[in-house]
Design an enzyme around this catalytic site. Structure first.
Site, mmCIF file in Angstrom:
data_model
loop_
_atom_site.group_PDB
_atom_site.id
_atom_site.type_symbol
_atom_site.label_atom_id
_atom_site.label_comp_id
_atom_site.label_asym_id
_atom_site.label_seq_id
_atom_site.Cartn_x
_atom_site.Cartn_y
_atom_site.Cartn_z
ATOM 1 N N GLU A 96 0.985 -1.154 -0.022
ATOM 2 C CA GLU A 96 0.069 -0.044 -0.051
ATOM 3 C C GLU A 96 0.711 1.326 0.169
ATOM 4 O OE1 GLU A 96 -2.708 -0.158 3.206
ATOM 5 O OE2 GLU A 96 -3.572 -2.006 2.578
ATOM 6 N N GLU B 132 -5.864 -10.818 -1.374
ATOM 7 C CA GLU B 132 -6.757 -10.686 -0.306
ATOM 8 C C GLU B 132 -8.101 -10.721 -0.643
ATOM 9 O OE1 GLU B 132 -5.390 -7.173 2.027
ATOM 10 O OE2 GLU B 132 -3.278 -7.476 1.585
ATOM 11 N N SER C 289 -48.614 -29.815 -12.578
ATOM 12 C CA SER C 289 -48.200 -29.863 -11.231
ATOM 13 C C SER C 289 -49.230 -29.823 -10.126
ATOM 14 C CB SER C 289 -47.572 -28.344 -11.308
ATOM 15 O OG SER C 289 -46.693 -28.223 -10.021
HETATM 16 C C1 XIL Z 1 -6.167 -6.599 8.139
HETATM 17 C C2 XIL Z 1 -6.597 -7.673 8.902
HETATM 18 O O1 XIL Z 1 -7.352 -8.651 8.194
HETATM 19 C C3 XIL Z 1 -7.019 -7.472 10.180
HETATM 20 O O2 XIL Z 1 -7.233 -8.420 11.013
HETATM 21 C C4 XIL Z 1 -6.307 -6.285 10.837
HETATM 22 O O3 XIL Z 1 -6.922 -5.739 12.088
HETATM 23 C C5 XIL Z 1 -6.032 -5.029 9.849
HETATM 24 O O4 XIL Z 1 -5.680 -5.722 8.607
HETATM 25 N N1 XIL Z 1 -4.938 -4.696 3.547
HETATM 26 C C6 XIL Z 1 -4.075 -5.680 3.791
HETATM 27 C C7 XIL Z 1 -4.299 -6.386 5.117
HETATM 28 O O5 XIL Z 1 -2.963 -5.628 3.175
HETATM 29 O O6 XIL Z 1 -3.128 -6.934 5.706
HETATM 30 C C8 XIL Z 1 -5.175 -6.062 6.018
HETATM 31 O O7 XIL Z 1 -5.647 -7.181 6.851
HETATM 32 C C9 XIL Z 1 -6.654 -5.641 5.059
HETATM 33 C C10 XIL Z 1 -6.318 -4.816 3.927
#
Ligand code: XIL
Length: 760
Positions: A163, A274, A663
């Protein structure tokens, strides 16, 4: 509810839920294999796990069955592994890594450098001042190398930097990167350094740059630009991670496709890292709990399924560059977004959703299927309306004008998909094509626009599912038998008859054959019933019963007869969703019956009797007899039949009177013919159950027809016909090839049944 009731009725009628796609079972059995198996020729299917997921036996079962790549959801991030400088905490990360080692699963490492979930010691001193660049780099290096070294036997790739690209909009002249403390210290160089340190520690690991809003055109261009600059500078970056935190409204598949194409010009490896799809408009990497979506409506599930299905279709197309697709969490219960967002393929009870089946059950042939562009307006369209259209392969294409809508779904589709989701076309209208060819024949449908149900203004309306629905006709190869041809036509006329038992005028439609008006002849009569959700219009409006008769008569295939179609009160005695109770008949009620018009007692004015007055003691036999409780037997036998015999030239005798129904109308036929053996000489059940020899042995029946579609459990029909024939009855069984619980089945049944009726 509607589907459940119908499915229940079908199951009762046919003894099984039909094998056809339309009304499949709603509960999904536990899978025997997983997504990883379905996608073994495409890419790995991964999952982000927490500690519970790898400790609880039930959750472990799901993880091991479904996935072949694992990411630690939080445990390998900078802060959890090194909360304070030099103080490592490996406990959680080790648990997950050891689980993977034990089961021979390789991990995606997530993530080495991120502005979030990172100890501030990494980039600032105790007073909060940013560290000098050299100190920051030294911190970064020891952290990255410690963790990469520790897990290099089990981690095959790392999200090295997470990010770092700025969100949209980025104004001209502003940096394309996020203004994080790391960026403030070192500019873009910190990203390069992170990759170099990771590569030094494990030259074999694939190194990824990972980000969200990865398919948004402007941001994906910035992500591309960054990685391109890295490549040009000789930085060891191997891949781009698309986080893929999407929602049901976006991104469009065109955007995803474009982003993948763009990224694949600069890297050889793309992972979805993700993946989740929210049922609201939130998107991206920021954690914004949306609590507004707690009760997920069916139409929202359909949107989600469509987004998942289309996404995986795009991903399969790019399997050369995509090598892993990771879901962010196992089930909605684990999701970082909360169960309210309903984001994953497993629900909060770790049960697969319908969307799971759809993602898993893709047909590789359909991925490259070429839809023929020979679409023509459906023959049921209102005059001048181009859409919906159908093509020669049986696909249907829809176009709906709803400029402000957020979602438009057509209730027709394939399998359990719940419909066809339309997408906004360039001209602002909503368009979409079914995901595959439809069964030939007539289909009801409606539109769901932002959750509201509407008819398609393009088509005529047909009463089904207890409402007027839109209709579409997929041209059938044998459509000639119900086509409107230049042959003598009979008439369908409306009659209103007074019903004492229900204290109201009731409607029937009466088909009289061609020549009826010119002759003095008397005709046999078929009382023909519709199904659960239909009414007295169905058999001639969508069933074309009159045209089928006209064509049969013109071809000399049958002796003409009259058909009477009335409302079977299928939704009058009880409301949809309520299962009917067994009939309670008043003791000693006077017998009505054929030839004795007026013998039925008057019902109490204004009252709507729950039980049929008049007639003999009911003789419900078995399950289907128990279903009737709506007074229809009295209306039909004691009121309508006498009315028809008094007002039309009928042969008012049992052997010239038939009853048939589709039916639930078949159930009514079954019950009434057995309860009133003196009235009807011919019986027909169309997707409406069977008779067994024992129950008809004393009826004096002249002929029995049983039929259904090949997709609704036809073996029972074949067996019943064979049993009846073996017991010496004049019986015919018929199975309509390639059709389900729909009107083409019943049109064909009528066509097959008509020639056998009233034969001496
Ligand atoms: C999230 C987790 O799922 C949560 O449990 C935590 O509180 C915050 O982070 N982008 C990412 C992940 O790269 O690491 C994040 O994961 C979600 C958004």
């Amino acid at each position: 509810m509607k589907r459940t009731l119908i499915a229940g009725l079908c199951a009762l009628i046919l003894g099984a839920v039909p094998a056809g796609a339309q009304w499949g079972p709603r509960t999904i059995p536990e899978p025997t294999d997983g997504l990883k198996d379905a996608y073994k020729d495409y890419f790995k299917i991964g999952v982000a796990v927490n500690n519970r997921n790898v400790a609880d036996p039930d959750q472990i079962k799901v993880v091991l069955r479904e996935f072949n790549s694992i990411t630690a959801e939080n445990a390998m991030k900078p802060q959890p592994t090194e909360p304070r400088k030099g103080e490592f905490n490996w406990e959680d990360a080790d648990k997950i890594a050891n689980f993977c080692r034990e089961h021979g699963i390789k991990m995606r490492g997530h993530t080495l450098m991120w502005h979030s979930q990172i100890g501030t010691w990494m980039y600032q001193d105790e007073k909060g001042n940013l560290l000098p660049k050299e100190e920051f780099y030294a911190n970064m290096k020891h952290h990255i190398q410690a963790i990469v070294n520790r897990y290099k036997d089990v981690v095959y790739c790392w999200d090295v930097v997470n990010e770092a690209v700025a969100d949209s909009p980025v104004y001209p002249g502003r940096p394309e990167l996020r203004n994080s403390p790391m960026y403030q210290i070192a500019g873009e160089e910190f990203i390069y350094k992170a990759f170099e340190y990771a590569h030094e520690a494990d030259p074999d690991a694939l190194l990824f740059y990972n980000d969200y809003n990865d398919a948004e055109p402007a941001k994906s261009q910035r992500i591309y630009n960054l990685v391109k600059r890295m490549k040009d500078a000789g930085v060891p970056v191997d891949g781009i991670g698309m986080q893929a935190h999407y929602n049901v409204y976006g991104p469009t598949m065109e955007e995803v496709d474009n982003a993948i194409k763009l990224y694949s010009t600069v890297v050889k490896h793309i992972h979805l890292t993700e993946l989740d799809i929210r049922v609201n408009e939130d998107m991206g990497g920021g954690l914004r709990f949306n609590r507004g979506a707690a009760n997920i409506a069916d139409w929202e599930k359909t949107l989600q399924q469509d987004q998942y299905v289309n996404l995986f279709k795009v991903l399969r197309k790019h399997k050369d560059v995509i090598d892993c697709v990771t879901f962010w969490n196992v089930s909605d219960k684990d999701s970082w977004l909360g169960t309210n967002n309903y984001p994953l393929l497993f629900d909060e009870n770790y049960k697969p959703k319908q969307a799971y089946l759809a993602v898993k059950g893709f047909d590789p042939k359909m991925d490259n299927f070429v839809i023929k562009e020979d679409f023509k307006p459906s023959e049921l369209n209102q005059p001048g309306q181009e859409y919906p259209m159908v093509n020669s392969q049986g696909f249907a294409r829809f176009k709906v004008n709803a400029p402000r809508a957020k979602s438009v779904i057509v209730s027709l589709g394939l399998g359990g998909s719940g419909g066809t989701v339309l997408h906004k076309a360039e001209d602002g209208s909503w368009m979409g094509t079914t995901g595959g060819p439809m069964d030939e024949g007539f289909h009801y449908y409606h539109l769901t626009i932002d959750g509201g149900v509407f008819n398609d203004p393009g088509t005529h309306n047909y009463y089904g599912s207890t409402r007027w629905e839109s209709g579409i006709e997929i041209p059938a190869h044998d459509a000639d038998f119900y086509a409107m041809k230049n042959v003598p036509h009979g008439k369908v006329q409306q009659v209103l008859f007074w019903s004492n038992s229900t204290n109201q005028n009731r409607v029937a439609w009466v088909y009289t054959p061609p020549q009826y008006d010119q002759s003095k002849k008397k005709y046999p009569v078929l009382y023909l019933q519709h199904g659960w959700g239909e009414n007295e219009y169905a058999w001639w409006n969508q069933g074309h019963a009159n045209l089928i008769m006209d064509n049969l008569i013109a071809a000399g295939k049958i002796e003409p007869f009259i058909i009477v179609m009335t409302y079977g009160m299928t939704n009058e005695g009880f409301r949809p969703g309520q299962m009917p109770r067994p009939a309670a008949r008043p003791e000693g009620a006077p017998a009505g019956g054929p030839g004795r018009p007026g013998a039925a007692p008057a019902g109490a004015p204004g009252a709507r009797p729950a039980a049929a007055p008049g007639g003999q003691q009911a003789r419900p036999r078995g399950g289907m007899g128990m279903m009737m409780n709506n007074g229809f037997e009295a209306v039909l036998c004691d009121e309508l039949v006498p009315y028809i015999d008094a007002n039309f030239r009928t042969i008012a005798k049992k052997d010239s009177r038939a009853m048939a129904g589709l039916s639930m109308g078949g159930m009514e036929t079954h019950t009434i013919t057995l309860a009133r053996p003196e009235m009807f000489g011919w019986y027909g059940l169309l997707s409406g159950g069977t008779y067994n020899p024992d129950e008809v042995k004393d009826t004096g029946v002249k002929g029995i027809f049983v039929g259904c579609g090949s997709k609704e459990g036809p073996d029972q029909i074949r067996k019943a016909a064979a049993d009846l024939q073996a017991a010496g009855f004049n019986a015919k069984g018929y199975v309509s090839e390639g059709t389900a619980h729909e009107f083409l089945t019943w049109r064909r049944c009528l066509y097959e049944m008509a020639p056998m009726l009233f034969k001496k």
